[in-house]
Design a protein around this motif. Structure first.
Motif, PDB file in Angstrom:
ATOM      1  N   ALA A   1       0.894  -1.191   0.028  1.00 25.05           N
ATOM      2  CA  ALA A   1       0.037   0.151  -0.226  1.00 25.05           C
ATOM      3  C   ALA A   1       0.883   1.232   0.033  1.00 25.05           C
ATOM      4  O   ALA A   1       0.415   2.246  -0.687  1.00 25.05           O
ATOM      5  CB  ALA A   1      -0.943   0.005   1.252  1.00 25.05           C
ATOM      6  N   ASP A   2       1.632   1.212   0.915  1.00 21.65           N
ATOM      7  CA  ASP A   2       2.659   2.474   0.750  1.00 21.65           C
ATOM      8  C   ASP A   2       3.659   2.660  -0.292  1.00 21.65           C
ATOM      9  O   ASP A   2       3.705   3.829  -0.954  1.00 21.65           O
ATOM     10  CB  ASP A   2       3.917   2.238   2.065  1.00 21.65           C
ATOM     11  N   LEU A   3       3.804   1.490  -0.966  1.00 20.84           N
ATOM     12  CA  LEU A   3       4.763   1.569  -2.297  1.00 20.84           C
ATOM     13  C   LEU A   3       3.786   2.021  -3.557  1.00 20.84           C
ATOM     14  O   LEU A   3       4.367   2.905  -4.175  1.00 20.84           O
ATOM     15  CB  LEU A   3       5.188   0.196  -2.713  1.00 20.84           C
ATOM     16  N   GLU A   4       2.573   1.475  -3.471  1.00 20.20           N
ATOM     17  CA  GLU A   4       1.635   1.881  -4.736  1.00 20.20           C
ATOM     18  C   GLU A   4       1.203   3.393  -4.417  1.00 20.20           C
ATOM     19  O   GLU A   4       1.178   3.964  -5.471  1.00 20.20           O
ATOM     20  CB  GLU A   4       0.491   1.161  -4.580  1.00 20.20           C
ATOM     21  N   THR A   5       1.178   3.874  -3.253  1.00 20.77           N
ATOM     22  CA  THR A   5       0.949   5.352  -2.987  1.00 20.77           C
ATOM     23  C   THR A   5       1.780   6.017  -3.285  1.00 20.77           C
ATOM     24  O   THR A   5       1.835   7.179  -3.922  1.00 20.77           O
ATOM     25  CB  THR A   5       0.606   5.595  -1.568  1.00 20.77           C
ATOM     26  N   ALA A   6       3.269   5.669  -3.175  1.00 19.38           N
ATOM     27  CA  ALA A   6       4.667   6.413  -3.506  1.00 19.38           C
ATOM     28  C   ALA A   6       4.675   6.341  -5.289  1.00 19.38           C
ATOM     29  O   ALA A   6       5.042   7.510  -5.666  1.00 19.38           O
ATOM     30  CB  ALA A   6       5.901   5.684  -2.818  1.00 19.38           C
ATOM     31  N   VAL A   7       4.239   5.422  -5.618  1.00 22.63           N
ATOM     32  CA  VAL A   7       4.389   5.357  -7.132  1.00 22.63           C
ATOM     33  C   VAL A   7       3.291   6.493  -7.863  1.00 22.63           C
ATOM     34  O   VAL A   7       3.421   7.176  -8.570  1.00 22.63           O
ATOM     35  CB  VAL A   7       3.920   3.898  -7.666  1.00 22.63           C
TER      36      VAL A   7
ATOM     37  N   LYS B   1      11.612   9.544  -3.776  1.00 22.88           N
ATOM     38  CA  LYS B   1      12.369   9.416  -2.407  1.00 22.88           C
ATOM     39  C   LYS B   1      11.916   8.293  -1.596  1.00 22.88           C
ATOM     40  O   LYS B   1      13.064   7.694  -0.875  1.00 22.88           O
ATOM     41  CB  LYS B   1      12.425  10.698  -1.608  1.00 22.88           C
ATOM     42  N   ARG B   2      10.732   7.990  -1.583  1.00 22.05           N
ATOM     43  CA  ARG B   2      10.392   6.598  -0.913  1.00 22.05           C
ATOM     44  C   ARG B   2      11.345   5.315  -1.348  1.00 22.05           C
ATOM     45  O   ARG B   2      11.943   4.750  -0.457  1.00 22.05           O
ATOM     46  CB  ARG B   2       8.996   6.376  -0.786  1.00 22.05           C
TER      47      ARG B   2
ATOM     48  N   ILE C   1       8.445   5.596 -12.741  1.00 22.91           N
ATOM     49  CA  ILE C   1       8.007   6.108 -13.959  1.00 22.91           C
ATOM     50  C   ILE C   1       7.372   4.738 -14.672  1.00 22.91           C
ATOM     51  O   ILE C   1       6.514   4.773 -15.249  1.00 22.91           O
ATOM     52  CB  ILE C   1       9.180   6.547 -14.965  1.00 22.91           C
ATOM     53  N   GLU C   2       7.971   3.606 -14.572  1.00 22.08           N
ATOM     54  CA  GLU C   2       7.639   2.332 -14.998  1.00 22.08           C
ATOM     55  C   GLU C   2       6.480   1.762 -14.334  1.00 22.08           C
ATOM     56  O   GLU C   2       5.690   0.897 -14.909  1.00 22.08           O
ATOM     57  CB  GLU C   2       8.835   1.549 -15.222  1.00 22.08           C
ATOM     58  N   LEU C   3       6.351   2.025 -13.010  1.00 20.99           N
ATOM     59  CA  LEU C   3       5.221   1.401 -12.222  1.00 20.99           C
ATOM     60  C   LEU C   3       3.891   2.117 -12.210  1.00 20.99           C
ATOM     61  O   LEU C   3       2.887   1.613 -11.977  1.00 20.99           O
ATOM     62  CB  LEU C   3       5.727   1.325 -10.779  1.00 20.99           C
TER      63      LEU C   3
END
Length: 199
Positions: free
Chosen positions: A97-103, A109-110, A127-129
């Motif tokens: 969830a944190d990674l998807e939100t960061a994308v 920076k995350r 960019i790619e995600l």
């Protein structure tokens, strides 16, 4: 393809567990966050969603807590320059969830805060995600600052300001946790500094 594994947890190391089923012990590489939780469950029955990575010289089995985490892992290893070890390090550092939100927020920076991820790779990941994650910021789990889409930029700017004041990325995020929604940049920084003083 081995897509799941159920059996008795025979051993748990920081990045690898052994699951015994049908008289066979399977060595499964897992994210560090999952390994930490499983370390207290040796001897219990466990269930893992798995991905079998096939190389010319080896077969490697990777295990995950959920199908969503497995899908994100597969998406990560599809990014140029990201192998299974790097993907596992990413999932060890933050939740999906944190990674998807960061994308979605363009928060490279995350990713850069993860050991082994440099600036160029962090930017490439975002960019790619971007087109491969399906997060709606209005319904996604709140960031550490409790920000919705409208406040995403303010949160990122406040985090940068706190880092400029000497806090690490994780310290800045922890200090911003629980900040009021739609707070201004100045209010976010003031909130974070006061919460850090009282912690």
């Amino acid at each position: 393809m081995i897509v799941s594994l159920r059996g008795v947890l025979a051993a748990a190391d920081p990045d690898r567990v052994v699951v015994e089923t049908g008289g066979v012990g399977y060595g499964v590489f897992v994210p560090g966050r999952l390994a930490a939780g499983l370390s207290r469950r040796v001897g219990d029955e466990v269930f893992l969603h798995t991905y079998l990575h096939v190389r010319d010289d080896a077969l490697q089995l990777f295990g995950f807590e959920s199908a969503r985490e497995r899908r994100f892992f597969v998406t990560l290893i599809g990014v140029s320059g990201v192998g299974p070890k790097v993907a596992l390090a990413i999932l060890s550092a933050y939740s999906v969830a944190d990674l998807e939100t960061a994308v979605v927020r363009g928060d490279d920076k995350r990713f850069e805060s993860i050991a082994g991820i440099g600036r160029k790779l962090a930017q490439r990941l975002v960019i790619e995600l971007k087109d491969k994650v399906g997060v709606d910021l209005e319904t996604a789990p709140a960031s550490p600052a409790g920000q919705a889409a409208a406040g995403a930029d303010q949160f990122l700017q406040a985090r940068v300001a706190l880092q400029n004041l000497g806090l690490s990325l994780r310290e800045a995020e922890a200090a911003l946790q629980g900040a009021p929604d739609e707070a201004t940049l100045e209010e976010l920084v003031r909130f974070a500094l006061s919460s850090k003083e009282t912690s």
